[in-house]
Design a protein around this motif. Structure first.
Motif, PDB file in Angstrom:
ATOM      1  N   SER A 214       0.755  -1.362   0.034  1.00 12.05           N
ATOM      2  CA  SER A 214      -0.040  -0.165   0.034  1.00 12.05           C
ATOM      3  C   SER A 214       0.755   1.303  -0.046  1.00 12.05           C
ATOM      4  CB  SER A 214      -1.058  -0.189   1.438  1.00 12.05           C
ATOM      5  OG  SER A 214      -0.220  -0.194   2.328  1.00 12.05           O
ATOM      6  N   ASP A 215       2.148   1.224  -0.199  1.00 11.76           N
ATOM      7  CA  ASP A 215       2.930   2.302  -0.446  1.00 11.76           C
ATOM      8  C   ASP A 215       3.365   2.478  -1.766  1.00 11.76           C
ATOM      9  OD1 ASP A 215       5.011   0.381  -0.561  1.00 11.76           O
ATOM     10  OD2 ASP A 215       5.995   1.277   0.999  1.00 11.76           O
ATOM     11  N   ASN A 216       4.064   3.675  -2.172  1.00 11.68           N
ATOM     12  CA  ASN A 216       4.423   4.065  -3.569  1.00 11.68           C
ATOM     13  C   ASN A 216       5.890   3.597  -3.969  1.00 11.68           C
ATOM     14  OD1 ASN A 216       5.352   6.138  -2.196  1.00 11.68           O
ATOM     15  ND2 ASN A 216       4.974   7.459  -3.843  1.00 11.68           N
ATOM     16  N   SER A 217       6.272   2.407  -3.462  1.00 14.49           N
ATOM     17  CA  SER A 217       7.794   2.114  -3.661  1.00 14.49           C
ATOM     18  C   SER A 217       7.875   1.581  -4.773  1.00 14.49           C
ATOM     19  CB  SER A 217       8.114   1.103  -2.128  1.00 14.49           C
ATOM     20  OG  SER A 217       7.221   0.075  -2.485  1.00 14.49           O
ATOM     21  N   GLY A 218       6.892   1.145  -5.523  1.00 13.64           N
ATOM     22  CA  GLY A 218       7.264   0.364  -6.862  1.00 13.64           C
ATOM     23  C   GLY A 218       6.586  -0.942  -6.622  1.00 13.64           C
TER      24      GLY A 218
ATOM     25  N   GLU B  28       5.363  -9.189  -7.245  1.00 16.36           N
ATOM     26  CA  GLU B  28       4.936  -8.370  -8.471  1.00 16.36           C
ATOM     27  C   GLU B  28       5.528  -7.062  -8.359  1.00 16.36           C
ATOM     28  OE1 GLU B  28       0.851  -7.197 -11.049  1.00 16.36           O
ATOM     29  OE2 GLU B  28       0.822  -8.970  -9.580  1.00 16.36           O
ATOM     30  N   THR B  29       6.123  -6.552  -9.308  1.00 17.91           N
ATOM     31  CA  THR B  29       6.249  -4.869  -9.090  1.00 17.91           C
ATOM     32  C   THR B  29       5.938  -4.249 -10.469  1.00 17.91           C
ATOM     33  OG1 THR B  29       8.598  -5.470 -10.381  1.00 17.91           O
ATOM     34  CG2 THR B  29       8.668  -5.689  -8.058  1.00 17.91           C
ATOM     35  N   ASN B  30       5.736  -2.777 -10.174  1.00 14.29           N
ATOM     36  CA  ASN B  30       5.541  -2.033 -11.143  1.00 14.29           C
ATOM     37  C   ASN B  30       6.516  -1.648 -11.761  1.00 14.29           C
ATOM     38  OD1 ASN B  30       3.813  -0.313 -13.073  1.00 14.29           O
ATOM     39  ND2 ASN B  30       2.959   0.737 -11.118  1.00 14.29           N
ATOM     40  N   PRO B  31       6.884  -1.807 -13.220  1.00 20.06           N
ATOM     41  CA  PRO B  31       8.399  -1.235 -13.642  1.00 20.06           C
ATOM     42  C   PRO B  31       8.305   0.341 -14.073  1.00 20.06           C
ATOM     43  CG  PRO B  31       6.911  -2.557 -15.286  1.00 20.06           C
ATOM     44  CD  PRO B  31       6.334  -2.591 -14.010  1.00 20.06           C
ATOM     45  N   LYS B  32       6.759   0.823 -14.217  1.00 21.60           N
ATOM     46  CA  LYS B  32       6.892   2.252 -14.389  1.00 21.60           C
ATOM     47  C   LYS B  32       7.276   3.197 -13.305  1.00 21.60           C
ATOM     48  CE  LYS B  32       3.464   1.687 -18.021  1.00 21.60           C
ATOM     49  NZ  LYS B  32       2.028   2.033 -18.402  1.00 21.60           N
TER      50      LYS B  32
ATOM     51  N   THR C  51      11.432   3.246  -9.215  1.00 21.67           N
ATOM     52  CA  THR C  51      12.578   4.099  -9.284  1.00 21.67           C
ATOM     53  C   THR C  51      13.784   3.592  -8.435  1.00 21.67           C
ATOM     54  OG1 THR C  51      11.921   5.343  -7.273  1.00 21.67           O
ATOM     55  CG2 THR C  51      11.250   6.220  -9.380  1.00 21.67           C
ATOM     56  N   LYS C  52      13.461   2.719  -7.549  1.00 22.33           N
ATOM     57  CA  LYS C  52      14.607   2.129  -6.780  1.00 22.33           C
ATOM     58  C   LYS C  52      14.996   0.607  -7.160  1.00 22.33           C
ATOM     59  CE  LYS C  52      13.083   4.310  -2.316  1.00 22.33           C
ATOM     60  NZ  LYS C  52      12.418   5.289  -3.043  1.00 22.33           N
ATOM     61  N   THR C  53      14.414   0.274  -8.245  1.00 21.15           N
ATOM     62  CA  THR C  53      14.917  -0.909  -8.901  1.00 21.15           C
ATOM     63  C   THR C  53      14.516  -2.247  -8.210  1.00 21.15           C
ATOM     64  OG1 THR C  53      17.257  -0.940  -8.185  1.00 21.15           O
ATOM     65  CG2 THR C  53      16.695   0.179 -10.519  1.00 21.15           C
ATOM     66  N   LEU C  54      13.152  -2.269  -7.813  1.00 19.61           N
ATOM     67  CA  LEU C  54      13.092  -3.330  -6.948  1.00 19.61           C
ATOM     68  C   LEU C  54      12.903  -4.611  -7.981  1.00 19.61           C
ATOM     69  CD1 LEU C  54      10.291  -1.930  -4.869  1.00 19.61           C
ATOM     70  CD2 LEU C  54      12.624  -2.041  -4.343  1.00 19.61           C
ATOM     71  N   LYS C  55      13.113  -5.678  -7.620  1.00 19.77           N
ATOM     72  CA  LYS C  55      13.037  -7.013  -8.293  1.00 19.77           C
ATOM     73  C   LYS C  55      12.309  -8.192  -7.720  1.00 19.77           C
ATOM     74  CE  LYS C  55      17.580  -6.030 -10.221  1.00 19.77           C
ATOM     75  NZ  LYS C  55      19.098  -6.537 -10.478  1.00 19.77           N
ATOM     76  N   LYS C  56      11.807  -8.951  -8.539  1.00 19.55           N
ATOM     77  CA  LYS C  56      11.002 -10.066  -7.934  1.00 19.55           C
ATOM     78  C   LYS C  56      12.056 -11.034  -7.245  1.00 19.55           C
ATOM     79  CE  LYS C  56       8.132 -13.890  -9.284  1.00 19.55           C
ATOM     80  NZ  LYS C  56       7.581 -14.366 -10.522  1.00 19.55           N
ATOM     81  N   GLY C  57      11.340 -11.127  -5.952  1.00 26.09           N
ATOM     82  CA  GLY C  57      12.100 -12.162  -5.089  1.00 26.09           C
ATOM     83  C   GLY C  57      12.978 -11.512  -4.060  1.00 26.09           C
ATOM     84  N   GLN C  58      13.093 -10.125  -4.208  1.00 26.85           N
ATOM     85  CA  GLN C  58      13.915  -9.473  -3.200  1.00 26.85           C
ATOM     86  C   GLN C  58      13.015  -9.562  -1.965  1.00 26.85           C
ATOM     87  OE1 GLN C  58      14.376  -5.608  -4.806  1.00 26.85           O
ATOM     88  NE2 GLN C  58      16.598  -5.691  -4.523  1.00 26.85           N
TER      89      GLN C  58
END
Length: 125
Positions: free
Chosen positions: A11-15, A45-49, A52-59
């Motif tokens: 629920s935050d805008n981290s991506g 699941e991440t939102n690529p658009k 900005t912090k380059t979060l990746k699936k599995g982190q």
């Protein structure tokens, strides 16, 4: 109540969009997480658009539970429930990753000393 393996909305805008609970850091007899508890999540699941912090699936990240579908009863007799299970991601130092929290943050988050999340939330319950 959240247990290991539960899918959560972020629920935050981290991506990040969705995460899976890996571990509940507060041990109880039932091993269930409630609103305000710290958990460890794996991003599903991440939102690529908005990423900005380059979060990746599995982190793996620590997170705070903000909303649960299970009704929560307070000491004064009132109870509340939410439509979804959601959490907010935290950094390694314990500060929120996002700059805004969509949705509500219940008062129990304040009792667990996550005041920064209450400031970022749009409404408090």
């Amino acid at each position: 109540m959240i247990q290991v393996g539960t899918l959560l909305a972020i629920s935050d805008n981290s991506g990040a969009k969705k995460a899976k609970c890996i571990k509940i850091l507060k041990k109880t007899k039932k091993n269930m997480g409630q609103v305000g508890d710290l958990i460890v999540v794996s991003l599903q699941e991440t939102n690529p658009k908005n990423n900005t912090k380059t979060l990746k699936k599995g982190q793996l990240f620590k997170a705070v539970l903000l909303e649960t579908k299970r009704p929560k009863r307070r000491q004064d007799g009132t109870s509340y429930t939410f439509q979804r299970n959601s959490a907010a991601l935290l950094s390694a130092q314990g500060s929120p990753l996002g700059t805004r929290v969509q949705g509500t943050a219940p008062f129990e988050v304040r009792e667990k000393n996550f005041m920064k999340l209450l400031v970022l939330a749009s409404t408090t319950l």
